[in-house]
Design a protein around this motif. Structure first.
Motif, PDB file in Angstrom:
ATOM      1  N   ASP A   2      -1.794   7.302   9.647  1.00 42.72           N
ATOM      2  CA  ASP A   2      -2.652   7.515  10.930  1.00 42.72           C
ATOM      3  C   ASP A   2      -3.423   6.684  11.616  1.00 42.72           C
ATOM      4  N   VAL A   3      -4.163   5.872  10.771  1.00 41.94           N
ATOM      5  CA  VAL A   3      -5.076   4.840  11.359  1.00 41.94           C
ATOM      6  C   VAL A   3      -4.872   3.684   9.889  1.00 41.94           C
ATOM      7  N   ILE A   4      -5.524   2.520  10.426  1.00 43.26           N
ATOM      8  CA  ILE A   4      -5.755   1.407   9.503  1.00 43.26           C
ATOM      9  C   ILE A   4      -7.247   1.058   9.350  1.00 43.26           C
ATOM     10  N   SER A   5      -7.820   1.544   8.161  1.00 42.85           N
ATOM     11  CA  SER A   5      -9.311   1.230   8.210  1.00 42.85           C
ATOM     12  C   SER A   5      -9.556  -0.173   7.442  1.00 42.85           C
ATOM     13  N   ALA A   6      -9.161  -0.061   6.116  1.00 41.79           N
ATOM     14  CA  ALA A   6      -9.165  -1.425   5.340  1.00 41.79           C
ATOM     15  C   ALA A   6      -7.961  -2.223   5.012  1.00 41.79           C
ATOM     16  N   GLY A   7      -6.970  -1.390   5.251  1.00 45.40           N
ATOM     17  CA  GLY A   7      -5.518  -1.940   5.143  1.00 45.40           C
ATOM     18  C   GLY A   7      -5.026  -1.645   3.498  1.00 45.40           C
ATOM     19  N   THR A   8      -5.832  -1.107   2.903  1.00 43.69           N
ATOM     20  CA  THR A   8      -5.386  -0.659   1.453  1.00 43.69           C
ATOM     21  C   THR A   8      -4.247   0.113   1.371  1.00 43.69           C
ATOM     22  N   SER A   9      -3.794   0.969   2.150  1.00 47.16           N
ATOM     23  CA  SER A   9      -2.735   1.681   2.188  1.00 47.16           C
ATOM     24  C   SER A   9      -1.445   1.083   2.524  1.00 47.16           C
ATOM     25  N   VAL A  10      -1.693   0.301   3.426  1.00 47.95           N
ATOM     26  CA  VAL A  10      -0.631  -0.705   3.826  1.00 47.95           C
ATOM     27  C   VAL A  10      -0.042  -1.713   2.727  1.00 47.95           C
ATOM     28  N   ARG A  11      -0.965  -2.469   2.166  1.00 48.12           N
ATOM     29  CA  ARG A  11      -0.800  -3.140   1.077  1.00 48.12           C
ATOM     30  C   ARG A  11      -0.143  -2.493  -0.207  1.00 48.12           C
ATOM     31  N   GLU A  12      -0.484  -1.355  -0.428  1.00 49.45           N
ATOM     32  CA  GLU A  12       0.216  -0.804  -1.456  1.00 49.45           C
ATOM     33  C   GLU A  12       1.606  -0.297  -1.073  1.00 49.45           C
ATOM     34  N   SER A  13       1.929  -0.078   0.143  1.00 46.99           N
ATOM     35  CA  SER A  13       2.998   0.328   0.552  1.00 46.99           C
ATOM     36  C   SER A  13       4.050  -0.773   0.648  1.00 46.99           C
ATOM     37  N   VAL A  14       3.478  -1.891   1.125  1.00 39.17           N
ATOM     38  CA  VAL A  14       4.401  -3.202   1.195  1.00 39.17           C
ATOM     39  C   VAL A  14       4.818  -3.689  -0.364  1.00 39.17           C
ATOM     40  N   ASP A  15       4.045  -3.372  -1.072  1.00 41.81           N
ATOM     41  CA  ASP A  15       4.201  -3.742  -2.630  1.00 41.81           C
ATOM     42  C   ASP A  15       5.397  -2.837  -3.197  1.00 41.81           C
TER      43      ASP A  15
END
Length: 224
Positions: free
Chosen positions: A128-141
C-alpha cells in the motif's frame, strides 16, 4: 506528467476519497508527525472497492513500462493487493502468477512460508505505502533467496516526504531510500504532488480548505 497520467491520478484520488480511505484533517503518523491527510488502504474492504483498486494498480504497472513476470504480496496487506492486481491484469489480457508469504512457517501440508506460484523471473512487490521500507527489505530477501529478481515496487500512494521523525528529518524519502538501496524503481498510483494538484484544481470548497495545511506540511517535510 501527461494529461492522461494526471487524469488517472485524479480518478484514483477521487476514488480513495469516496471510499473514505483518504481523509483530510489532523492525523499523527507513525513517525510522530501531525499530517493534514491520512491514507489507509485497509479501508478498501469490499468486493467492488477491491476490484476497482486492482484495476488502478494494474493500469499503473502497465503504464510504467516495467518488464515483469509475476507479482509478490508481502503479508498482510500485500496479499490482497497482489491477488486483486493479478485478477485485474488477467482481465486486461496480461495474466501473470502471484505469490505471497506467511508471517510464520507452516509445519504441515505443503509447509514453508510461501503460498502461490513459485517465485521466478522478474518479480514486482505490491504494497500500500512505503514507510520505513522494512516490508520491502524482507520481500527482496525472500525473492532473491528463491533465485528470482526483484524488478520494482508498486504502491498506492507515495507521500513524498523525508524519512525520519517529527524532530529528526532526513534528506531523502523512504521511497528514494528503497530505490537507491535496491536499484529498482518504486511506482505509485498517486503521490503528494498529484494530491496537491488535485486540491488546487478542486472546485469543492470543503476540500480546498485543506490546501494551506498540505502545502505547509510539504514545505516542512517534503522532498525536492
Amino acid at each position: 506528467m501527461t494529461s492522461n497520467q494526471e487524469n488517472f491520478k485524479n480518478e484514483f484520488i477521487n476514488f480513495a476519497l469516496d471510499a473514505k480511505v483518504l481523509a483530510f484533517g489532523e492525523f499523527k503518523t507513525k513517525a510522530g508527525r501531525l499530517s493534514p491527510y491520512f491514507f489507509n488502504a485497509g479501508g478498501f474492504n469490499d468486493g467492488a472497492l477491491l476490484k476497482a483498486l486492482g484495476e488502478f494498480y494494474a493500469k499503473a504497472l502497465i503504464s510504467s513500462g516495467i518488464q515483469f513476470d509475476m507479482l509478490f504480496g508481502p503479508a498482510y496487506k500485500g496479499i490482497t493487493l497482489a491477488a486483486t492486481t493479478a485478477v485485474a491484469l488477467a482481465g486486461m489480457g496480461r495474466p501473470v502468477p502471484f505469490c505471497f508469504n506467511r508471517k510464520e512457517a507452516k509445519d504441515h501440508g505443503e509447509g514453508g512460508t510461501l503460498v502461490g506460484a513459485p517465485l521466478k523471473g522478474r518479480v514486482v512487490i505490491i504494497d500500500d505505502v512505503i514507510s520505513a521500507g522494512t516490508s520491502v527489505r524482507e520481500s527482496v530477501d525472500i525473492i532473491k533467496h528463491s533465485g528470482a529478481t526483484p524488478a520494482a515496487v508498486l504502491i498506492a500512494l507515495d507521500r513524498m516526504e523525508r524519512a525520519g521523525t517529527a524532530t529528526e528529518v532526513a534528506d531523502t524519502s523512504a521511497v528514494q531510500n528503497v530505490e537507491k538501496e535496491f536499484g529498482m524503481p518504486v511506482v505509485s498510483i498517486a503521490n503528494l504532488a498529484s494530491l496537491m494538484l488535485f486540491l488546487e484544481s478542486s472546485k469543492d470548497s470543503a476540500l480546498q480548505q485543506y490546501l494551506p495545511a498540505v502545502k505547509a506540511y510539504r514545505d516542512k517535510y517534503g522532498i525536492n
